[in-house]
Design an enzyme around this catalytic site. Structure first.
Site, mmCIF file in Angstrom:
data_model
loop_
_atom_site.group_PDB
_atom_site.id
_atom_site.type_symbol
_atom_site.label_atom_id
_atom_site.label_comp_id
_atom_site.label_asym_id
_atom_site.label_seq_id
_atom_site.Cartn_x
_atom_site.Cartn_y
_atom_site.Cartn_z
ATOM 1 N N ASP A 110 47.609 41.796 37.381
ATOM 2 C CA ASP A 110 47.608 40.533 38.096
ATOM 3 C C ASP A 110 47.137 39.452 37.129
ATOM 4 O OD1 ASP A 110 47.070 39.305 41.140
ATOM 5 O OD2 ASP A 110 45.789 38.474 39.586
ATOM 6 N N GLU A 131 40.069 35.446 49.637
ATOM 7 C CA GLU A 131 38.837 35.893 49.003
ATOM 8 C C GLU A 131 37.780 34.810 49.082
ATOM 9 O OE1 GLU A 131 39.015 35.718 44.492
ATOM 10 O OE2 GLU A 131 41.139 36.025 44.945
#
Length: 219
Positions: free
Chosen positions: A22, A109
């Protein structure tokens, strides 16, 4: 922590798994060719604000042979879920059944400014996520992947299970064991297990064989 980014893939960690990574604009240079040669097969790249590296990374991942897709770093206090889904779709977060494009990923998040849940209560957060998810699905015919940690999910959504039957789970836990998953998900689709990957970005692993990853990209 990510902004707007790219998800890519590698075969490793456990049997019937596929390694990936990622990345975002924080990775100025990514050696996609070396990562692919070393077994990686999927990559994700973020798109919340216009990541200046997104096009470069996305093109690099494509040329190297990766299955890849975009992700959106949620900012629930800034605008509606629908508005952010539409922005994401207009700036690289769409899906096509070409066999190499993953459905977009919604990155949920801890807030970068210390406000864990962005000022939203749990019911409002669930509504915001639902707005994003349904807008993305209406435009693409696919539900987005959801990236989160179990701790954030419990704190900010009340550990709802309302998305588990439609959105594949990408769980973040930097440990040797994936641990407890958010409510409703009996398994993870992708596990982000380390915040470092030797060719750039964070380390991810897909929970299945490469042929299963291809099915997710194909639809």
């Amino acid at each position: 922590m990510k902004s707007f980014g790219l998800l890519t893939s590698l075969a490793g960690i456990t049997s019937a798994s596929v390694q990936g990574f990622d990345i975002s604009h924080y990775q100025g240079s990514v050696n996609f060719g070396a990562a692919y040669a070393d077994g990686a097969r999927f990559a994700t790249e973020g798109t919340t604000y216009r990541d200046p590296k997104f096009s470069e990374h996305y093109t690099g991942a494509t040329k190297a042979g990766f299955i890849r897709g975009g992700y959106h770093f949620a900012q629930p206090a800034s605008s509606s879920g629908a508005a952010q889904a539409n922005y994401f779709l207009a700036h690289g977060g769409g899906w096509s059944g070409d066999g190499i494009t993953l459905p977009g990923m919604l990155d949920l998040e801890y807030g970068p400014n210390g406000n864990t849940c962005y000022g939203l209560n749990q019911a409002s957060m669930r509504n915001w996520i639902n707005d994003f998810v349904n807008t993305y699905h209406a435009k693409t015919g696919r539900y987005p992947l959801i990236y989160t940690s179990t701790s954030w999910w419990k704190s900010c959504t009340g550990n709802t299970a309302m998305f588990a039957d439609k959105c594949p789970l990408v769980v973040a836990r930097y440990n040797s064991q994936v641990g407890e998953l958010p409510a409703g998900w009996g398994f993870y689709t992708i596990w982000q297990y380390n915040d470092h990957y030797k060719y750039g970005g964070d380390s991810d692993v897909f929970n299945g064989a490469y042929s299963q990853l291809q099915k997710i990209a194909t639809g």
